[in-house]
Write an enzyme that holds these catalytic residues in place. Structure first.
Site, PDB file in Angstrom:
ATOM      1  N   HIS A  18      -6.145  44.107   9.114  1.00 25.74           N
ATOM      2  CA  HIS A  18      -7.154  43.989   8.549  1.00 25.74           C
ATOM      3  C   HIS A  18      -8.547  43.032   9.194  1.00 25.74           C
ATOM      4  O   HIS A  18      -8.289  41.815   9.380  1.00 25.74           O
ATOM      5  CB  HIS A  18      -6.597  43.048   7.261  1.00 25.74           C
ATOM      6  CG  HIS A  18      -7.493  43.284   5.795  1.00 25.74           C
ATOM      7  ND1 HIS A  18      -7.982  41.932   4.951  1.00 25.74           N
ATOM      8  CD2 HIS A  18      -8.836  43.617   5.896  1.00 25.74           C
ATOM      9  CE1 HIS A  18      -9.483  42.046   4.069  1.00 25.74           C
ATOM     10  NE2 HIS A  18      -9.739  43.709   5.084  1.00 25.74           N
ATOM     11  N   HIS A  63     -18.430  41.218   7.618  1.00 32.45           N
ATOM     12  CA  HIS A  63     -18.142  41.670   6.573  1.00 32.45           C
ATOM     13  C   HIS A  63     -19.105  41.439   5.704  1.00 32.45           C
ATOM     14  O   HIS A  63     -19.420  42.696   5.121  1.00 32.45           O
ATOM     15  CB  HIS A  63     -16.006  41.374   6.036  1.00 32.45           C
ATOM     16  CG  HIS A  63     -16.000  41.504   4.591  1.00 32.45           C
ATOM     17  ND1 HIS A  63     -16.549  41.070   3.960  1.00 32.45           N
ATOM     18  CD2 HIS A  63     -15.198  42.482   3.922  1.00 32.45           C
ATOM     19  CE1 HIS A  63     -16.312  40.883   2.692  1.00 32.45           C
ATOM     20  NE2 HIS A  63     -15.700  42.616   2.804  1.00 32.45           N
TER      21      HIS A  63
END
Length: 205
Positions: A7, A49
């Site tokens: 991740h 992100h």
């Protein structure tokens, strides 16, 4: 064996979504990395992100209102800078990692496809959009020979309602599924194998 997808790289070894985190993930031995792409105010693609740089860098402001030079003048907690998509793919191309790319803004597909092709990563890439800009990804990705996926989570449920992820895969003509440790079941894995859907398990590593 189910591929393990780091991740945002390897979060326990480096700042998220940085070159160092991708290198650390490769050395640690995961099968792929998941990372996020956004467009800057001067039309460059960067790997980050959030919609702002506030949480992950020493700077502040919206990614889509800052230039690449401004964004890369900031640093992360371990002194890294926000990489461009090109920088990230260049590093990944020197490894065996798969690239699971989460498109955070609409209208990114064609530019990302071109970058993936330049780096020879067509067969190792999955494009998806965890925040809902998914509808045009499969056709455009498949035209270039790249897999298109979905991920199970609140955004998927919010857009399509509580439903079988394979029904969404059928609706979108997708062919990959990114699972989380909370969502993975034997039934989902068996169905992915039966349907020839590329599945990956997203982990914080």
């Amino acid at each position: 064996m189910l591929p393990i997808i780091g991740h945002r790289g390897r979060l326990r070894a480096a700042a998220e979504n940085t070159v160092r985190s991708f290198e650390a993930a490769a050395k640690w031995g995961v099968d792929g990395v998941e990372f996020d792409v956004r467009r800057t105010g001067d039309d460059e693609l960067v790997v980050i992100h959030d919609a702002t740089v506030d949480r992950t860098t020493t700077g502040n402001g919206r990614v889509d209102r800052l230039s690449l030079a401004e964004i890369q003048s900031f640093t992360t907690g371990d002194g890294e800078t926000v990489p461009t998509l090109e920088q990230s793919l260049s590093v990944i191309s020197e490894t065996t990692l798969e690239a699971w790319i989460d498109l955070k803004d609409p209208g990114l597909v064609d530019d990302v496809v071109r970058a993936v092709r330049r780096h020879g990563l067509v067969e190792r890439t999955v494009l998806f959009a965890g925040q809902g800009f998914v509808d045009d990804i499969p056709e455009r990705a498949h035209d270039a020979g790249i897999r298109a996926g979905i991920t199970i989570g609140p955004a998927l449920a919010g857009r399509y309602g509580p439903t079988d992820p394979f029904a969404v895969i059928d609706t979108l003509d997708a062919d990959a599924l990114l699972l989380t440790t909370e969502s993975i079941t034997d039934a989902l894995l068996r169905k992915a194998v039966d349907r020839s859907v590329r599945a990956g398990l997203l982990v914080d590593c």
